[in-house]
Structure formats: C-alpha cells, structure tokens
Motif scaffolding. Structure first.
Motif, PDB file in Angstrom:
ATOM      1  N   ALA A  22      -3.200   9.485  -3.967  1.00 15.90           N
ATOM      2  CA  ALA A  22      -3.297  10.907  -3.633  1.00 15.90           C
ATOM      3  C   ALA A  22      -3.401  11.670  -4.949  1.00 15.90           C
ATOM      4  N   LEU A  67       1.301  10.917  -0.218  1.00 16.50           N
ATOM      5  CA  LEU A  67       0.778  12.277  -0.079  1.00 16.50           C
ATOM      6  C   LEU A  67       1.478  13.155  -1.110  1.00 16.50           C
ATOM      7  N   CYS A 112      -0.463   6.555   7.445  1.00 21.24           N
ATOM      8  CA  CYS A 112      -1.303   7.625   6.897  1.00 21.24           C
ATOM      9  C   CYS A 112      -0.570   8.958   6.914  1.00 21.24           C
ATOM     10  N   SER A 114      -1.374  13.443   5.978  1.00 21.52           N
ATOM     11  CA  SER A 114      -2.284  14.497   5.503  1.00 21.52           C
ATOM     12  C   SER A 114      -1.537  15.820   5.510  1.00 21.52           C
ATOM     13  N   GLU A 115      -2.080  16.780   4.761  1.00 23.45           N
ATOM     14  CA  GLU A 115      -1.462  18.097   4.680  1.00 23.45           C
ATOM     15  C   GLU A 115      -1.615  18.845   6.006  1.00 23.45           C
ATOM     16  N   PHE A 122       3.617  18.433   6.899  1.00 21.35           N
ATOM     17  CA  PHE A 122       2.589  17.392   6.798  1.00 21.35           C
ATOM     18  C   PHE A 122       2.532  16.603   8.102  1.00 21.35           C
ATOM     19  N   ALA A 154      -5.623   7.051  10.512  1.00 20.39           N
ATOM     20  CA  ALA A 154      -5.980   8.258   9.770  1.00 20.39           C
ATOM     21  C   ALA A 154      -5.663   9.475  10.607  1.00 20.39           C
ATOM     22  N   ILE A 156      -5.961  14.060  10.193  1.00 22.01           N
ATOM     23  CA  ILE A 156      -6.251  15.265   9.403  1.00 22.01           C
ATOM     24  C   ILE A 156      -6.104  16.492  10.296  1.00 22.01           C
TER      25      ILE A 156
END
Length: 791
Positions: A22, A67, A112, A114-115, A122, A154, A156
């Motif tokens: 990251a 992250l 996984c 993500s923001e 998160f 994954a 997002i």
C-alpha cells in the motif's frame, strides 16, 4: 508514454513472499508478508532508496492485506491496517510497533482492504464470504455485507458511495452504502482478484484468474475486455499521475503491465515467479511485492533510476529466471526451485539439503547445527541442468512443443493456443484444450481431426490389454467401487478396535488365487502410480465431529459442524465452497493424537485433480512438510504414519502433487529409512510409496534419484516382514532394474553387493507356503533372473 520503466530501488527486509503493498500520499510504502510481519518504508531523501521505519509483528499468521489511512485530526500520522490468515485485523499508529485497535469479527482469513469515504474508516473482505465496514475507535463493525458463496478477494467504494466486492465465486456484487445488494455481475470465468475505481469516468475495473481485465459502468454493464496477461492476474492499482484511465496490473507470469486508455503500452518482468501486489506512488512510480520477498520500486524518471550496476544486476536476474524457465535439473524446472529467501527458514535437522535458484544457476546448501549459530552453509554449484529449447521446438507457457496451433474460436476474441507434441494422445490434447478454455465437449472430435490433419499423424488407440502384476491376472477387471490404480486388499484400515475409526467400513477380504509364474507374465516394470482409494466420508465426518473442540492452538474452540460437513465433501470431488480448503489446513494443526481423520480427508481429496492442485500449491506446498512430520522417526502415532504414507502415494497421481513429491523425494526417502517397526498396513503403505517414487524418478529421468533408490529399496525390503509388502518392494526394485537403461549396470552392482538383501532374496525363493508367499516368490524369482544371481 514512450519512456520505459526501470528499477529505482529494491527493498530487502522480508524473509518470505510480499503478498501486499500500500502507498501513502507522501510516497511511503507499507508491505505485508508471509513472514507474519508488515513494514513501513519511507524514502531516504538521499538516493532512490527507502528506509524501514517500523515493523509490525502482531499478526499470528501470514499477512495477506495492508492499508494506509491518511492523517486526520484524531490520528495525525495516519493509521496502518493489517489483516491475515489468523482472521484478525490490527490497526497501528505508523511509528508504534504495537496495535492501537484489534478487530476479531471475521471467522476466516482477512484478504483485502480499501479506504472508505468517512474519515478513519475502511472496508475489509474475508475468506468467510463477508465484507465489513469499520471505524477506528469503534469496537464492532458498522455494516456487514453478505451474499457471496466463496472467499472475497477485493473490495472498493465507488465515487457514488456504492461498494463493490469481488469473489472466488467468479462474481462481482454491487451494494449500496447500507449493505443492501444492488446487482450481481457475471463475466469472469475464474476467481476475481482485484478491483479499481475510475471515478472521473464513472467506471470500475476488475481483474481475475482467467487472465482478463474487464471494465464496467457504475450500473454494472460490461464496457470492455482487455487481454495481454497469460496467467492469473493478482493485483491492480491506479496510476493517477499518468491520467484518468491509467493503471497497472501484475500476475503469475512474473509480469507487470502498464495500461493507458485501454491499451497495454508497456510491460516488464521481475526475477520472481509471482508478482502478488502492485501500487502506484503519487510521483508515477510503481511499487511491487513479489514471491521472492522483495519490495521493488520502478520509475520512468531518469533521475530516480537505480545506478548502472544495480540495473545490470536486476536485468541479469530477470534474464536468468527467463532462461531457467526452460531448464531442468534432476527432472525439476529450475524456475520452480526456491530463491535465496528460502534460506531464511531454519532446517529441520543437521545435514538437510536444499537446492536454491540463484542468478548464476542452482546452488546446494546444507543445514549446519551449531546452537544459536545454526545456519545454511553453501556446498557448491549443482550441475546437470539441461536446456529444453531447441530450434525445432516452440515454447508455450514455459514448455517446448512440436506444434503450437492458433485456433480462432469466436469472432472478436483473441485466438486460442493449442500445444501438441508428436506422439501425444490427440484425444487427451484436445480434451485438455477444451477444458482449459471452457469450450463444449461436443467440439472434441473436431479438435482431434484438426490436430491429426495438421500434424499428419495417425491415431493409434491405446492397447486394451493390461497385465496387473498385483493380482497376477492377465487382464485388468475393475472391482466394485475400487479404482484400477489401487491394490486388491491394499487399503485395509490400520485402526482396529470396536469403536475405532475406519476408512474402509465393511470392506470384504479379497479372495486369493494362486497363479503360476508362466500364467502371470512379468510383474514389472510398472509405469502408473498405485493409490489407496477406499474410504467413507461419512465415517470420517463422524470422527471429525467427535474430535471437534479438542484440538487446535491449545484452546477448546470448536469448528462449526456445518463447516465440517462441507469439508468432507472434498473427499469425493472439488467442494462447493472453496473455503473448505482453509478449514482443512486449519484442522491440520490439531494435536497428533486426533489429527489422523484430517490427514485421511487429504488422502481422499487429492485423488481428484482440482483438489490435488489446490492442496499441493497452498502455502508453497506446506502439506508436504506436514506429511513429512508424520513420516518420521519422531512420530509416535502409528495411525498418522500409515495415513501420511498413503496420502503421499495418492498425491502423485496428478501433476501438481506429483511435482511436489518429486521435489521432496530425497527428504521423503531419508525419513522413511529412519522409520521404526511398522504394522502390516504401515509396511504396505511404505512399500507402495517406494514403488511410486521409483516410478516418478524414472519418469523424470532422475538418475541421481534412481541411484539412491537402488540403495534404499533393497535395505527397506530386508526390514519388512509382511509378504504383501515384500512383494511390492520387489516390484519397485524390478521396476528400477528394467526401467533405467542408462543405470541398469550400476543398479545391479549395488543390489548384488547388498549381502542382507541377497540373503533375504534366497529365503524368499525357498518360501511358498501361502498364496501371498507364492506371489512374492514368483516376483523375487524374476528379480533374481535379472540380477543373474545363482544359489
């Protein structure tokens, strides 16, 4: 876009695969590794290098995901988030090595992050098929997203606040910000591994194990499919400095590809087999994490290129690995051997040998025991590698072929490749082609006809005659429910007693028929592996439930019984839920006293090709190390020894397990020679495994292995007291003697000089009281004829 990426810096510090990277807004890097650590790296401001600022060690198993959350009023230095195979999420302040927050809601590996648009928050995805929204400082997740049927790889959040998840179930799901499913998207034909938002375009991108990249509208419509990768695509990252529609991807073919406006404008390779993760810095540089344990930075800016010596060394390493992909040593592809990162793992015992792939070739190391100073010591270069390429061969996926046909199957799609070697079975080649590309089986005859016409070969069907040396019959006749690869009566269960576990419940004892030597023909050579087929998954399930809650990491935590019910399905084929494999490996940590039904699940599962591949490849073949711990003089549980020996035999029947066992053949042989007294079932399993290792050594033209087995098989035969086991050992020895033309003289000399074996041979030639002893005597007589020993 004409500038080329070159190496800027190599960051050393991890001892195993770097699975995730990251980046931060000020071009620092966070990396997570299979060595159970994560690291924070900052540019050193002196040259192109980076300095490790902090190491985070609270993960109890592999770190899969990392992250970085940018600074806020509450956390002025930002936050580092890590997750892994211990099901935990740890949150750190960048400068502190201990956790600030820990989240424990996921019931399987955290894969996984993500923001999320809310500050200090998160998203996480897990192999437990769920995704969650977290806010730092709050003890529990805020939202849980459930709907996938397999692991989530994954996640997002899009510009419009919707959340997207991608899964091993081959689907992508769109969710609103409250956790309600909006749409489920299909298109990829294999596990979807990565996602990327392109907010300026109102689009997002997905990558998958099917080697394709798909672009989607926010509404879920497929907009484009990009081709270029030739293997699993593991990661994708946006390169905002290069434009709104620029990103980078990485894969299992050692390649990083840079994409701009739907075109693959550049690609470069790494000196590591798997490029697990990529990231893009704000200055346009690319960061990679790979299977050799190195974090690398690549740049197009000449001022940030590494010095000439470093660049030359890197290029030499890439070229060496490319060349090694077509070289073998002892039947093993050099590119498949571990790199120097494997020397971080301590040896199991003094004298253990390892072959390590280095840029100049293959180097042998041995483990030296010296208390706190124990270490791997270089022995020397390993000679004997052979380059398999030739002017008459075409390379495809690292292998040489006489023909690699280009086949147009569908308009608008790239053509498919059909590799073929002269002498191959065209039906098998056609079947493999259809299966790999998921084409209808109705095309089989058409593809076979295409191959035959273009190679000008005639198809000769295989002979239906089969002489079975283990029954003495002149033709193979399958018995009810038993595989032709098994032995009659071979899989009698080792666990006795009224309430004990049995892998072959109610199995009848086989009848025996005396067959004269002239009627039965030759007992050897054997060129197909012998396996242990019988077993009842329901009985195994009962034993797993009985032991549930009594094992693991010292706790009494039970596995949900529904997971156990899913797990045993892999005994009979690939599971509906890929997470079953994770449960399997978790149960392998049960105490030795109760782990044998788990090993037996592995034994039955690896008979099936897909299971065999997943189990053999998981965690760099860790199943082999586990089985070796049971096939050891230190293992005092007879059940574990027997089932582990059987499992090793079964692993060989498909290519991934075969390669794994072959790579560790010397470790296996070394361990079995040190085993103590075994019961009848243990001896049968041992003799069968030795036969199978003889077969694979001959198949791989492994002269070193054949020579070692010529010493080992006669010695072990003298330690066996069961006639069936002795018979199988004679078949193994006869297979060695007749299967290796180049070493036949050497093998004969070795065997004839073994006085203990010669004495046992004489004894067996004189013994013919029972049917089994008669069969053993006939086989021994054939070995005597080859050795030309007179008594």
């Amino acid at each position: 876009m004409t500038k080329k990426f070159k190496l800027s810096a190599s960051l050393y510090g991890h001892s195993l695969d770097v699975r995730s990277v990251a980046v931060t807004s000020n071009n620092s890097i966070v990396s997570g590794s299979r060595d159970k650590t994560a690291k924070f790296w900052s540019p050193n401001r002196i040259d192109t290098g980076y300095t490790p600022i902090q190491t985070y060690r609270d993960q109890k198993n592999f770190v899969i995901a990392v992250l970085y959350l940018e600074p806020t009023d509450e956390y002025s230095d930002g936050l580092v988030v890590t997750g892994g195979n211990d099901n935990m999420i740890n949150v750190y302040k960048p400068s502190e090595p201990f956790t600030t927050f820990t989240f424990k809601e996921h019931s399987n590996a955290v894969s996984c992050f993500s923001e999320y648009s809310t500050k200090n928050s998160f998203l996480s995805g897990s192999w437990d098929c769920s995704a969650k929204l977290w806010i730092a400082g709050k003890p529990n997740s805020v939202i849980t997203f459930t709907g996938h049927s397999a692991a989530i790889w994954a996640i997002i959040q899009l510009k419009n606040s919707n959340v997207v998840t991608a899964s091993a179930d081959k689907t992508i799901i769109l969710w609103n910000s409250n956790g309600t499913r909006i749409n489920s998207l299909s298109g990829h034909s294999d596990c979807v591994r990565g996602l990327l938002d392109l907010p300026e375009l109102n689009q997002f991108v997905s990558v998958a194990n099917d080697a394709t990249i798909r672009t989607w509208s926010y509404a879920g419509e497929t907009l484009n499919i990009l081709y270029g990768h030739t293997n699993y695509i593991y990661s994708i990252a946006r390169c905002k400095a290069a434009g709104d529609n620029s990103f980078v991807t990485s894969d299992e073919d050692r390649t990083v590809r840079f994409w701009h406006n739907g075109e693959n404008v550049e690609h470069f390779q790494l000196p590591a087999q798997s490029v697990w993760s990529v990231g893009c810095l704000s200055n346009g540089d690319i960061v990679t994490g790979s299977s050799d344990g190195v974090v690398r930075v690549f740049t197009q800016n000449e001022s940030r290129f590494a010095d000439e010596a470093t660049l030359n060394k890197f290029n030499e390493e890439v070229e060496a690995l490319t060349k090694q992909s077509s070289q073998e040593i002892g039947g093993v592809k050099i590119s498949d051997l571990p790199g120097r990162e494997a020397l971080y793992d301590p040896g199991r015992k003094a004298g253990q040998m390892k072959m390590i792939r280095e840029s100049g070739g293959v180097v042998a190391y041995t483990w030296v025991e010296d208390g706190d100073k124990s270490h791997w010591e270089k022995v020397g270069d390993v000679l004997g590698s052979t380059d398999k390429t030739s002017q008459d061969k075409t390379m495809y996926e690292g292998k040489p072929y006489d023909f690699v046909f280009t086949v147009d199957v569908e308009d608008g799609k790239p053509p498919l490749k059909l590799p073929y070697n002269k002498g191959d079975d065209p039906y098998q080649a056609a079947h493999n082609f259809l299966a790999k590309n998921m084409l209808p089986s109705s095309y089989l005859e058409q593809v076979v006809d295409f191959v035959l016409k273009n190679t000008q070969e005639q198809y000769v069907p295989p002979s239906t005659e089969y002489v079975d040396p283990f029954t003495g019959a002149s033709r193979y006749t399958p018995a009810g429910g038993n595989s032709g690869q098994g032995f009659t009566g071979a899989n009698l269960d080792p666990f006795t007693g009224g309430s004990s576990y049995s892998t072959s419940a109610n199995q009848p004892k086989p009848s025996s028929t005396t067959v004269s030597s002239s009627e039965q023909g030759r007992f050897f050579p054997i060129n197909s592996y012998r396996t242990f087929e019988m077993g009842d998954s329901n009985v195994i399930l009962g034993k797993l439930k009985e032991f549930n809650g009594k094992g693991g990491d010292g706790s009494n935590e039970s596995i949900n019984e529904s997971y156990l019910e899913e797990l045993v399905k892999i005994c009979n084929g690939p599971p509906d839920d890929p997470n079953s494999f994770d449960i399997l490996f978790k149960l392998m940590d049960w105490p030795d006293e109760i782990v044998f039904p788990v090993i037996d699940v592995v034994r039955m599962a690896v008979r099936h090709k897909k299971n065999n591949e997943v189990i053999a490849r998981a965690n760099n073949g860790s199943i082999l190390e586990k089985l070796l711990s049971f096939v050891s003089e230190n293992c005092k549980i007879a059940n574990n020894v027997v089932v582990a020996l059987r499992t090793l035999s079964n692993l060989l029947i498909h290519e991934y397990g075969e390669q794994l066992v072959f790579e560790h053949r010397f470790d296996i042989v070394e361990n079995v020679t040190a085993l103590g007294v075994l019961n009848k079932n243990g001896q049968i399993a041992l003799a069968t495994l030795l036969l199978n290792i003889c077969i694979v050594s001959l198949k791989k033209k492994d002269d070193v292995g054949v020579s070692v087995l010529a010493d080992v098989v006669p010695d072990i035969l003298t330690k066996l007291n069961d006639p069936e086991s002795q018979f199988r050992a004679y078949v193994a020895l006869g297979t060695l003697l007749t299967g290796s033309n180049s070493l036949q003289s050497e093998i004969k000399t070795k065997v004839k000089s073994n006085s203990g074996f010669v004495s046992a041979l004489q004894s067996h030639l004189l013994s013919r009281q029972t049917d089994l002893e008669e069969k053993r005597r006939n086989c021994a007589s054939q070995v005597q004829d080859i050795l030309n020993i007179g008594f």
